[in-house]
Design an enzyme around this catalytic site. Sequence first.
Site, short mmCIF file in Angstrom:
data_model
loop_
_atom_site.label_atom_id
_atom_site.label_comp_id
_atom_site.label_asym_id
_atom_site.label_seq_id
_atom_site.Cartn_x
_atom_site.Cartn_y
_atom_site.Cartn_z
N ASP A 1 2.44 -4.12 3.84
CA ASP A 1 1.82 -3.21 2.87
C ASP A 1 0.45 -2.79 3.43
O ASP A 1 0.38 -2.34 4.56
CB ASP A 1 1.74 -3.89 1.50
CG ASP A 1 1.20 -3.01 0.40
OD1 ASP A 1 1.95 -2.17 -0.12
OD2 ASP A 1 0.01 -3.17 0.06
N HIS B 1 10.20 -3.35 -1.64
CA HIS B 1 8.89 -3.33 -0.99
C HIS B 1 8.41 -4.72 -0.58
O HIS B 1 7.66 -4.84 0.40
CB HIS B 1 7.87 -2.70 -1.94
CG HIS B 1 6.55 -2.44 -1.29
ND1 HIS B 1 6.39 -1.53 -0.26
CD2 HIS B 1 5.33 -3.00 -1.50
CE1 HIS B 1 5.12 -1.51 0.11
NE2 HIS B 1 4.46 -2.40 -0.61
#
Length: 360
Positions: free
Chosen positions: A112, A337
């Site tokens: 991320d 994610h």
Amino acid sequence: MQTPLPPGVTRRMIPDVNGLQMHILEAGDPGDPLVLLLHGFPELAYSWRNQIAPLAAAGFHLVAPDQRGYGRTTGEDRSRLEQFRILNLARDAMGLVSALGHSEVACVVGHDFGSPVAAWAALARPDIFRACVLMSAPFPGAPAWPLRPAPAVPDWQAALARLGRKHYQWYYSTDAAAPDMDAPAQGMRAFLRAYYHGKSGDWAGNEPFALKGWTAEELAKLPDYYVMPLDKGMAEAVLPYAAGEAPWLTDAQLDVYARNFGRTGFGGGLLWYRAITSGRFQADFELFAGRRIEGPACFIAGDRDWGIHQNPGALEAMGQRAGADWRGTTLVPGAGHWVQQEKPDEVTRLLLDFLRGLPR
């Protein structure tokens, strides 16, 4: 209350790391090659709990810090935005390596928002950060050389507003974001459960595809947790994702995040976004124009992760020009994610395969 850790994983504080007192999770022999694990938003060193011990058992010294503004790391000055620019976050990583007594890092892994930090660390100091694995946030590379003036960009934010939407990174950069997320109406635990669940592979609506370009019409195709309803904060925007379970995140593990962010708030992590969207520090990157990551590099993400498409064209640019020794892109089936938490065994295997292919 101390967070329970997997067997073989310990914690300690490292003083005087680029002005920080840095909290780390650690495993392995300090004499072994160092692997540094950098988390993203809204996460912690704890997000690597499933990888630390297995990678250490393979002969590496594993270190995962709470990065600047997160968790039990302290010492940041939130009134100084320059402390949260990406190259200073890379300096944090370099300072940690020095404080640990290592001269280099066998591999830096970033997930991320940790991905661009890892990428810029490897690009700027290839003598220290010998290889890198980027996860869930593609790195499109340094500016092109020769330098050219930035092209005029249409007012896409106004166009998004006319569609009743706003971009989450610019929302995160407003004064409203931290109060909204620090005291969500549904409570911290419920807010984080919805946030994590909505961006995971378990949310049925996550069927990502490539966007055609950075225009309001294309950006509006992103889910509400990326391009939000204009009249809502993030705590309200994620309410529809509260239904359903995320089997990869137990109640006890969720409590770790809720307890930490309930104590610290999100303000430190949100300043990373403000530093980016302000545009004040973009010139930092021009020093590296035309440069690529010299060491071995690869990318890992979930195939149900919209994050790999939120910056249109970045995924393709990464493989074409970001690295001089590009080892490929792997999309893990069924993962969203939070790929290293959702599919821990698969990600650990991919990391081990990459690490075993590096010069020792």
